[in-house]
Structure formats: C-alpha cells, structure tokens
Design a protein around this motif. Structure first.
Motif, PDB file in Angstrom:
ATOM      1  N   ASN A 184       0.824  -1.212   0.000  1.00  0.00           N
ATOM      2  CA  ASN A 184       0.000   0.000   0.000  1.00  0.00           C
ATOM      3  C   ASN A 184       0.856   1.260   0.000  1.00  0.00           C
ATOM      4  OD1 ASN A 184      -2.313  -1.495  -0.006  1.00  0.00           O
ATOM      5  ND2 ASN A 184      -2.686  -1.327   2.198  1.00  0.00           N
ATOM      6  N   THR A 185       1.900   1.242   0.853  1.00  0.00           N
ATOM      7  CA  THR A 185       2.790   2.395   0.933  1.00  0.00           C
ATOM      8  C   THR A 185       3.476   2.615  -0.402  1.00  0.00           C
ATOM      9  OG1 THR A 185       3.153   1.980   3.276  1.00  0.00           O
ATOM     10  CG2 THR A 185       4.737   3.399   2.165  1.00  0.00           C
ATOM     11  N   PHE A 186       3.897   1.498  -1.029  1.00  0.00           N
ATOM     12  CA  PHE A 186       4.550   1.608  -2.325  1.00  0.00           C
ATOM     13  C   PHE A 186       3.593   2.187  -3.363  1.00  0.00           C
ATOM     14  CE2 PHE A 186       5.446  -0.219  -6.526  1.00  0.00           C
ATOM     15  CZ  PHE A 186       6.709   0.278  -6.732  1.00  0.00           C
ATOM     16  N   SER A 187       2.318   1.776  -3.297  1.00  0.00           N
ATOM     17  CA  SER A 187       1.328   2.264  -4.252  1.00  0.00           C
ATOM     18  C   SER A 187       1.173   3.776  -4.158  1.00  0.00           C
ATOM     19  CB  SER A 187      -0.005   1.579  -3.989  1.00  0.00           C
ATOM     20  OG  SER A 187      -1.001   2.088  -4.839  1.00  0.00           O
ATOM     21  N   ALA A 188       1.025   4.308  -2.930  1.00  0.00           N
ATOM     22  CA  ALA A 188       0.904   5.751  -2.755  1.00  0.00           C
ATOM     23  C   ALA A 188       2.193   6.457  -3.140  1.00  0.00           C
ATOM     24  CB  ALA A 188       0.531   6.073  -1.309  1.00  0.00           C
ATOM     25  N   THR A 210      -4.441   3.289   2.662  1.00  0.00           N
ATOM     26  CA  THR A 210      -3.235   3.448   1.841  1.00  0.00           C
ATOM     27  C   THR A 210      -2.803   4.903   1.780  1.00  0.00           C
ATOM     28  OG1 THR A 210      -3.755   1.523   0.481  1.00  0.00           O
ATOM     29  CG2 THR A 210      -2.300   3.166  -0.486  1.00  0.00           C
ATOM     30  N   LEU A 211      -3.759   5.796   1.543  1.00  0.00           N
ATOM     31  CA  LEU A 211      -3.421   7.209   1.408  1.00  0.00           C
ATOM     32  C   LEU A 211      -2.984   7.821   2.733  1.00  0.00           C
ATOM     33  CD1 LEU A 211      -6.104   8.550  -1.096  1.00  0.00           C
ATOM     34  CD2 LEU A 211      -3.784   7.737  -1.541  1.00  0.00           C
ATOM     35  N   LEU A 212      -3.529   7.329   3.836  1.00  0.00           N
ATOM     36  CA  LEU A 212      -3.126   7.863   5.137  1.00  0.00           C
ATOM     37  C   LEU A 212      -1.651   7.605   5.412  1.00  0.00           C
ATOM     38  CD1 LEU A 212      -6.235   6.997   7.319  1.00  0.00           C
ATOM     39  CD2 LEU A 212      -5.334   9.283   6.822  1.00  0.00           C
ATOM     40  N   ALA A 213      -1.090   6.578   4.772  1.00  0.00           N
ATOM     41  CA  ALA A 213       0.334   6.307   4.949  1.00  0.00           C
ATOM     42  C   ALA A 213       1.208   7.257   4.137  1.00  0.00           C
ATOM     43  CB  ALA A 213       0.636   4.858   4.540  1.00  0.00           C
ATOM     44  N   ASN A 214       0.571   8.021   3.213  1.00  0.00           N
ATOM     45  CA  ASN A 214       1.352   8.932   2.375  1.00  0.00           C
ATOM     46  C   ASN A 214       0.443  10.035   1.844  1.00  0.00           C
ATOM     47  OD1 ASN A 214       3.157  10.179   0.687  1.00  0.00           O
ATOM     48  ND2 ASN A 214       3.928   8.289  -0.234  1.00  0.00           N
ATOM     49  N   LEU A 215       0.032  10.942   2.745  1.00  0.00           N
ATOM     50  CA  LEU A 215      -0.842  12.037   2.331  1.00  0.00           C
ATOM     51  C   LEU A 215      -0.151  12.997   1.363  1.00  0.00           C
ATOM     52  CD1 LEU A 215      -2.748  12.996   5.611  1.00  0.00           C
ATOM     53  CD2 LEU A 215      -3.701  11.994   3.535  1.00  0.00           C
ATOM     54  N   GLU A 216       1.188  12.971   1.368  1.00  0.00           N
ATOM     55  CA  GLU A 216       1.909  13.826   0.426  1.00  0.00           C
ATOM     56  C   GLU A 216       1.549  13.496  -1.017  1.00  0.00           C
ATOM     57  OE1 GLU A 216       3.297  12.124   2.882  1.00  0.00           O
ATOM     58  OE2 GLU A 216       4.918  13.262   3.871  1.00  0.00           O
ATOM     59  N   LEU A 226      -7.499  16.881  -3.678  1.00  0.00           N
ATOM     60  CA  LEU A 226      -7.106  17.662  -2.500  1.00  0.00           C
ATOM     61  C   LEU A 226      -8.183  17.584  -1.419  1.00  0.00           C
ATOM     62  CD1 LEU A 226      -5.634  20.723  -4.388  1.00  0.00           C
ATOM     63  CD2 LEU A 226      -4.328  19.182  -2.895  1.00  0.00           C
ATOM     64  N   ALA A 227      -9.451  17.622  -1.834  1.00  0.00           N
ATOM     65  CA  ALA A 227     -10.540  17.519  -0.858  1.00  0.00           C
ATOM     66  C   ALA A 227     -10.512  16.164  -0.154  1.00  0.00           C
ATOM     67  CB  ALA A 227     -11.880  17.728  -1.554  1.00  0.00           C
ATOM     68  N   ARG A 228     -10.172  15.103  -0.883  1.00  0.00           N
ATOM     69  CA  ARG A 228     -10.072  13.787  -0.245  1.00  0.00           C
ATOM     70  C   ARG A 228      -8.922  13.766   0.762  1.00  0.00           C
ATOM     71  NH1 ARG A 228      -8.765   7.854  -3.017  1.00  0.00           N
ATOM     72  NH2 ARG A 228      -9.238   6.629  -1.127  1.00  0.00           N
ATOM     73  N   GLY A 229      -7.790  14.339   0.367  1.00  0.00           N
ATOM     74  CA  GLY A 229      -6.662  14.393   1.298  1.00  0.00           C
ATOM     75  C   GLY A 229      -6.992  15.184   2.544  1.00  0.00           C
ATOM     76  N   ALA A 230      -7.687  16.313   2.374  1.00  0.00           N
ATOM     77  CA  ALA A 230      -8.062  17.132   3.530  1.00  0.00           C
ATOM     78  C   ALA A 230      -9.024  16.383   4.440  1.00  0.00           C
ATOM     79  CB  ALA A 230      -8.684  18.437   3.052  1.00  0.00           C
ATOM     80  N   ALA A 231      -9.982  15.681   3.825  1.00  0.00           N
ATOM     81  CA  ALA A 231     -10.959  14.932   4.625  1.00  0.00           C
ATOM     82  C   ALA A 231     -10.290  13.815   5.425  1.00  0.00           C
ATOM     83  CB  ALA A 231     -12.037  14.348   3.714  1.00  0.00           C
ATOM     84  N   ARG A 235     -10.253  13.685   9.426  1.00  0.00           N
ATOM     85  CA  ARG A 235     -10.968  12.608  10.095  1.00  0.00           C
ATOM     86  C   ARG A 235     -10.086  11.827  11.057  1.00  0.00           C
ATOM     87  NH1 ARG A 235     -13.064   8.964   5.799  1.00  0.00           N
ATOM     88  NH2 ARG A 235     -11.342   7.551   6.247  1.00  0.00           N
ATOM     89  N   THR A 236      -8.809  11.714  10.717  1.00  0.00           N
ATOM     90  CA  THR A 236      -7.910  10.880  11.519  1.00  0.00           C
ATOM     91  C   THR A 236      -7.013  11.682  12.444  1.00  0.00           C
ATOM     92  OG1 THR A 236      -6.233  10.892   9.775  1.00  0.00           O
ATOM     93  CG2 THR A 236      -7.876   9.120   9.721  1.00  0.00           C
ATOM     94  N   GLY A 237      -7.100  13.008  12.350  1.00  0.00           N
ATOM     95  CA  GLY A 237      -6.264  13.832  13.225  1.00  0.00           C
ATOM     96  C   GLY A 237      -4.821  13.941  12.767  1.00  0.00           C
TER      97      GLY A 237
END
Length: 435
Positions: free
Chosen positions: A12-16, A56-62, A84-89, A93-95
């Motif tokens: 997952n990390t590799f995918s992001a 997956t994205l939470l492991a690499n929000l960049e 960008l809206a998905r990243g912000a959400a 949501r997770t702090g």
C-alpha cells in the motif's frame, strides 16, 4: 527472505509512493515541454490514487497533495479539487494534521481559480485556524490576500471595505521581504488598486514589486499573468506604447514556458493592445482564443472577466449587437460562481448599452464616432465633468480629454455646451437657439 511477498502494508505504501513519484514526473515532463507525457503520467497517478484505499493514502498524504498541485498546473482544476478535498478529509478525520495546512492552502487556491468561491472561503477559514498563532508573516499575508480576492469577487462592488483592509494588511506584511511570496502578494495588491479604478498607481505598484519594466523578480511562469494586468492598466490610461510592451513581454515569457495551458493571459494582454489600436477584429479573435483557454482549464472567473473585456471591445467599436452573446455567457458564469461583483459588472455593461447614444439607431451625424466616443459624448451631455467621466469608465482624465478633443473635431463643435446641444438634438449639428 528472497522471494517472500511484500506485506500488504508495504504494498500500500509503495502504491501511494508510486503515485507521488508519477505526479512529480508529470511536472518534470511539463517543464521539458512534453505536454502529452505530462498528461498521461498525471492520469496514471490519478488512477492509482482513485483506486487506493483510505488506509493506503493515510500512509502517504503527500501523494494526494502532490497530485493536486500537479493537476492544478496542468489546468485540471476539477480533478485537483477532488483529490485535494479527499486528502483534507482524511487528514481531518484521523487527526493527522502534519500535511493539513499545505493541503488546505492548495485546495483553497484551486477552488478560487475554479470559481467555487463559497467553498474556497470555508476552506480558507479552516486553513487560517491551522496557522493562527503559528504561521509567520508569509502564511498570514498569503491567507489575507487570498481571502481578499475571494471576497472581492464574491461581494457586490459597493462592499470593498473589508477587501481593501485585507489587501493593505497583506501588502504591509510583504513590503520588506525580498522573497517570492512577498513579490506575489504585492502584485495582487497592485491588481486590487487597478480594479478599484487607480490605473497609474496600480502600474507603479506592480512594476515596483516586480523590479522594473522587464519584471525581473517574477519567474517566467508568473510573468504572463502580471503582464496582462499591466496591459489592462495601460488600456485604461490610453497608453499605446506600454500596452504593446506588456503584450509582447507576455508573449515572449509564454514562449519560454512548456505547453501548460496558460495561454489565456498573453492572449488577453494582446487583446488589450489591439483594442487600444482600434483593431477590433484582431482584438476579438484574441479574446475568443483566451476564453477558450481559460474555459478549457476550468477557470471560470478568468473566463468571465475575458468575456466582459471582449464586450468592452465591441462597445468601444460601436458594435453593440455583438455584445449580447458575450454578456449572456458572462451572466451564466457569474451565477455559477455566485459572484455578486461579476453579476453587477454584467448588469452595468448591459445598462450602458441601453443608454448609449446611438445604440438603437444612431443618427448619421453620430456614426462618425466610435462606441467609446459616443459613450463619453453621452456622459458629457448629462453634465458630468471629465474627472467624473474618468471615474465612471475607469479611464484617466487625460484619456477622457483626448477622446473629447477627437469628438469635437469629428462633430465640428467648439465646446461642451455645443456638444451637449448636438447630443440633445439627436446628433444633428448644433444650431443657434431660436425665439
């Protein structure tokens, strides 16, 4: 151990990470003038992000931030806003707030460029809460200037007090800094001064911020946008030489860039130069090309501004019948953006056409005047001074005086009183008053 499959987490990390790398590669392709490769690579990055789970994205929000920035550069504003809206959400949501300020700042700017003004304001409010007490002058100035720009377009023309206060505050924070963010803030401040009617001061402020007539403090990427603003100021002042200079510099700067879909600004600058030279057909051709470019990239406010500018070109040339389609489309965009200012500007232009002397079948005597000259002659006949006419039409007093001198020659009248009588006579030559 050799041959051991990677864990799900590492995959997952590799995918992001792959998506982030692809988004960065797309920018590299962009700056080597390979637009096709840039678009294809960004599309692949987007496919990975869209297929990735939230975990997956939470492991690499960049990755979502990089993709959003890349799509914004490519003119894919709707896609940029979605990612960008998905990243912000996810961050919200997770702090996980370590990327939140950057994501929110980019998202607010993307929403502004798209004309999603109310959403942009909400996003910016959230951004401001993240930098409150922590952000330095750069963050504070940028937020203040973006807020001023959002409110400028969102509110009615009469509601300028907060906008001007924010712009002045941002300019004060930027005034002593040599960095790029400060130059950008000062340029935006100059544009506000122009849009509120003071073209000479705006021109001085912008060239001072950018380092002189060749704008050396601006990157090549940013020059076309500010050259267009300077061409607008030159048009307001009737300065042919400056309008040509800024249009040419915008074109030269654009020619040094990769194909980024940012052609609208040099086209609009050239439109202004053609308009000032009275070349209506070429001005309108540039306007239509600029409208197509801004529209294709989803920049609704710039599209609307260009439609209004093209309508002004037609009006100045006396071709009022050609304005209806432009103003109708501009009205639709103003409504989509929920922009009271743009709606008011559309209404203002429509009202000027309806009251323009000769707009509904001018007498032959007035046919020798251009649209702008008929407009000024009509305002003279209402008793306005040159200063008041200049303020009404966003021109310099000197430009009004030049137009008035040509009107006198064309209509063979000696002064304002004779001109007024000619206008009140429906365009017939001034005659001595009878008993």
């Amino acid at each position: 151990m050799p041959g051991r499959p990677a864990s799900r987490c590492s995959r997952n990390t590799f995918s992001a990470g792959e998506a982030k790398a692809l988004a960065q590669a797309a920018v590299a392709h962009l700056f080597t003038a390979d637009q096709t490769a840039a678009q294809t690579t960004a599309t692949r990055a987007a496919e990975i992000i869209d297929a990735a789970s939230d975990a997956t994205l939470l492991a690499n929000l960049e990755a979502t931030h990089q993709l959003g920035m890349t799509e914004g550069m490519l003119g894919r504003l709707a896609d940029a806003e979605r990612h960008l809206a998905r990243g912000a959400a996810l961050s919200r949501r997770t702090g996980q707030t370590y990327m939140q300020r950057e994501i929110l700042s980019t998202l607010a700017n993307t929403q502004l460029r798209s004309g999603n003004l109310r959403r942009a304001l909400v996003t910016l409010d959230e951004t401001a809460r993240h930098v409150e007490g922590l952000g330095g002058p750069a963050a504070q100035a940028i937020i203040a200037m973006v807020r001023a720009e959002i409110l400028f377009w969102l509110n009615s023309p009469s509601d300028l007090q907060e906008v001007l206060a924010l712009a002045e505050h941002a300019e004060t924070l930027a005034s002593t800094s040599p960095f790029a963010w400060a130059v950008s803030v000062r340029c935006f401040h100059a544009e506000f001064v122009l849009l509120t009617g003071d073209a000479p001061r705006a021109r001085w402020l912008l060239t001072d911020a950018a380092g002189g007539p060749e704008l050396p403090r601006l990157t090549t990427w940013r020059k076309p946008r500010w050259c267009d603003t300077l061409a607008q100021a030159a048009l307001a002042e009737g300065d042919h030489v400056s309008a040509e200079h800024w249009a040419r510099l915008a074109e030269v700067s654009y020619g040094q860039l990769p194909s980024t879909g940012r052609r609208g600004f040099p086209l609009r600058a050239r439109m202004r130069a053609h308009a000032l030279n009275g070349d209506t057909d070429r001005a309108v051709k540039c306007a239509h090309d600029a409208i197509a470019d801004f529209s294709a990239s989803g920049q609704r406010i710039e599209t609307c501004r260009t439609l209004l500018a093209a309508a002004d070109v037609f009006r100045a040339a006396g071709r009022t019948d050609d304005m209806d389609g432009l103003l109708g489309r501009a009205a639709d965009l103003a409504q989509q953006c929920d922009s009271a200012r743009l709606a008011a500007e559309v209404g203002d232009r429509r009202s000027r056409v309806s009251t323009l002397p000769g707009s509904a079948g001018a007498d032959d005597a007035l046919a020798v005047l251009t649209g702008r000259e008929r407009e000024i002659a009509g305002l003279v006949s209402t008793g306005l001074t040159n200063q008041e006419i200049a303020a009404t039409l966003f021109l310099s007093v000197r430009t009004v005086e030049s137009h008035l001198a040509r009107i006198y020659r064309k209509l063979d009248v000696p002064n304002r009183a004779s001109l007024t009588r000619t206008m009140l006579n429906g365009g017939r030559p001034d005659e001595p008053l009878g008993c």
